[in-house]
Design an enzyme around this catalytic site. Structure first.
Site, short mmCIF file in Angstrom:
data_model
loop_
_atom_site.label_atom_id
_atom_site.label_comp_id
_atom_site.label_asym_id
_atom_site.label_seq_id
_atom_site.Cartn_x
_atom_site.Cartn_y
_atom_site.Cartn_z
N GLU A 207 8.91 59.31 32.89
CA GLU A 207 8.76 60.21 34.02
C GLU A 207 7.48 61.04 33.90
O GLU A 207 7.45 62.22 34.24
CB GLU A 207 10.00 61.15 34.14
N GLY A 208 6.43 60.42 33.42
CA GLY A 208 5.16 61.12 33.25
C GLY A 208 4.98 61.59 31.82
O GLY A 208 5.68 62.49 31.38
#
Length: 451
Positions: free
Chosen positions: A117-118
């Site tokens: 998620e990043g």
């Protein structure tokens, strides 16, 4: 995941540190261990408080993208710090995998939280400030829209927006100086306020400091998105400030129902967060990217003056006394903090966690008896001897690690030989020493026999 680490690891590692002895002294009494335990307690509270704040925001049907990035990067990073400190304290009990290993699985899993998620490195150095300035600045979007517009009023809107941005920067500088001077020069300015008011005043000044730095960063124009180190320092300040407000909200909601332990861990967390934000801004001031006409020197001086208006730091790290008191929250029963805010969410009905939770009061009682016996120079009574033996039994059970005859299904196959052993057996007839891995007569590496 960080909340789970803070809740599950903190009380368990604290109990382990109280039960485990080195040189006949509980390792919970060692200063280095106390520092690590205080960090676990402090970061655990920061993760808990900020997550509850974020949940409340989402429950209100808001979708704050920038705050989501701040939470993801900051909280997972603190989870990594907590699990690393836990591994330091547990030692072999954290390395030897098995059903009684409290930290190993989380230690192996934390890179997933850091990466997916990043990746945190990109979230910190690009996403938080890159998106945050556009979405959160009160006037920047108007200026950008005016630049992209083609109607006849666009130039006027652009100039008006630029004027507002300049006014915003001057306002932040004035606020920074006013609050900085009043908090550093006026005797008792903060001491007369209560806990929440004191730290809210500090956060308000740090928020103004950050806003000024962000305004000055816009002078870089499009180059800003390539200055990721500079943006990362601004992100550190913004993240620590948001987490600080979250801690204050949580403390204010629960202070009247909790004992002094909540105040201790909240104070430790706030001092650390404020110093993190303060130091990040100073680092940014010292490393403002180059601007035309040397304006980066002026920008750095403005940020530094706003942060330290009289040249003296207004933020100090937690004292050793406070650090010890916070570590005691996890290793003693002086406070109900752990049992009230951490343990209720953790499964402790059986297994190693139950053993650790049950061991803490017994080990504390046994240590008190041992101290009393040394002072009175006598042997224990039968009742005291039973308590000491019970504590010793707990200590022996806690330090045990799981052992297995075979590792996995492959090793259980009949005739299986580990490749390293097979290679060694192949080398030995050829006289290969520890420093050499080649057959001297054939000048080649022997491959292990097929398994």
């Amino acid at each position: 995941m960080a909340v789970a680490i803070g809740k599950g690891l903190g009380p368990a590692v604290g109990s382990y540190a109280r039960a485990r002895k080195q040189f006949k002294v509980p390792i919970a009494d060692f200063g280095g261990v106390q520092e690590a335990l205080a960090m676990i307690a402090s970061d655990g509270y920061v993760s808990l408080a900020s997550t509850e704040t974020m949940n409340a925001i989402v429950d209100s049907h808001e979708a704050p993208m920038v705050l989501s990035s701040i939470m993801k990067q900051n909280v997972t990073e603190r989870g990594r710090v907590m699990i690393n400190h836990g591994m330091d304290i547990l030692g072999g009990a954290g390395i030897s995998m098995g059903r009684d290993n409290l930290a190993g699985p989380a230690y192996a899993s934390i890179p997933i939280a850091i990466t997916v998620e990043g990746a945190n490195v990109m979230t910190r150095s690009f996403q938080i400030i890159g998106q945050g300035l556009m979405r959160c600045h009160p006037h920047l979007l108007d200026v950008v829209e005016a630049l992209e517009a083609s109607d006849k009023d666009a130039p006027a809107r652009f100039l008006k927006g630029v004027g507002k941005m300049a006014g915003h920067g001057f306002s932040n500088f004035r606020t920074s100086l006013t609050l900085g001077l009043s908090q550093s020069l006026v005797p008792g300015f903060l001491s007369k306020k209560d806990f929440v008011q004191t730290h809210e005043a500090r956060l308000k000044r740090l928020a103004a400091n950050f806003a000024l730095a962000a305004d000055l960063a816009l002078l870089l124009g499009g180059r800003l998105k390539f200055e990721e180190m500079f943006m990362g320092r601004l992100a550190d300040c913004l993240g620590a400030t948001f987490l600080g407000y979250s801690v204050l909200v949580h403390y204010a909601q629960h202070a009247d129902k909790a004992d002094a332990g909540l105040r201790l861990v909240a104070e430790h967390a706030m001092l650390r967060l404020e110093k993190e934000a303060h130091d990040a801004l100073l680092h940014a001031a010292d490393n403002v990217p180059k601007m035309p006409l040397g304006f980066h020197v002026l920008a750095g001086s403005l940020i530094r003056t706003a942060v330290k208006p009289i040249g003296i730091s207004l933020h100090e790290a937690p004292s050793d006394t406070l650090t010890k008191d916070v570590s005691d929250l996890l290793t003693t029963l002086k406070s109900t903090y752990a049992n009230e805010f951490l343990v209720p969410a953790i499964y402790t009905s059986d297994g190693i966690r139950k053993t650790l939770m049950d061991a803490l009061p017994v080990c504390l009682q046994a240590d008190d008896i041992a101290l009393k016996l040394r002072k009175e120079k006598r042997e224990p009574t039968s009742a005291e001897a039973q308590i000491i033996k019970k504590a010793d039994d707990f200590r022996d059970a806690i330090v045990q690690v799981a052992s297995y005859d075979h590792l996995g299904a492959v090793e259980q196959q009949e005739g299986y030989v580990r490749p390293a052993i097979a290679q060694t057996q192949d080398w030995l007839p050829h006289g290969i020493g520890a420093a050499g891995n080649r057959d001297k007569s054939h000048n080649k590496v022997h491959a292990p026999p097929p398994s």
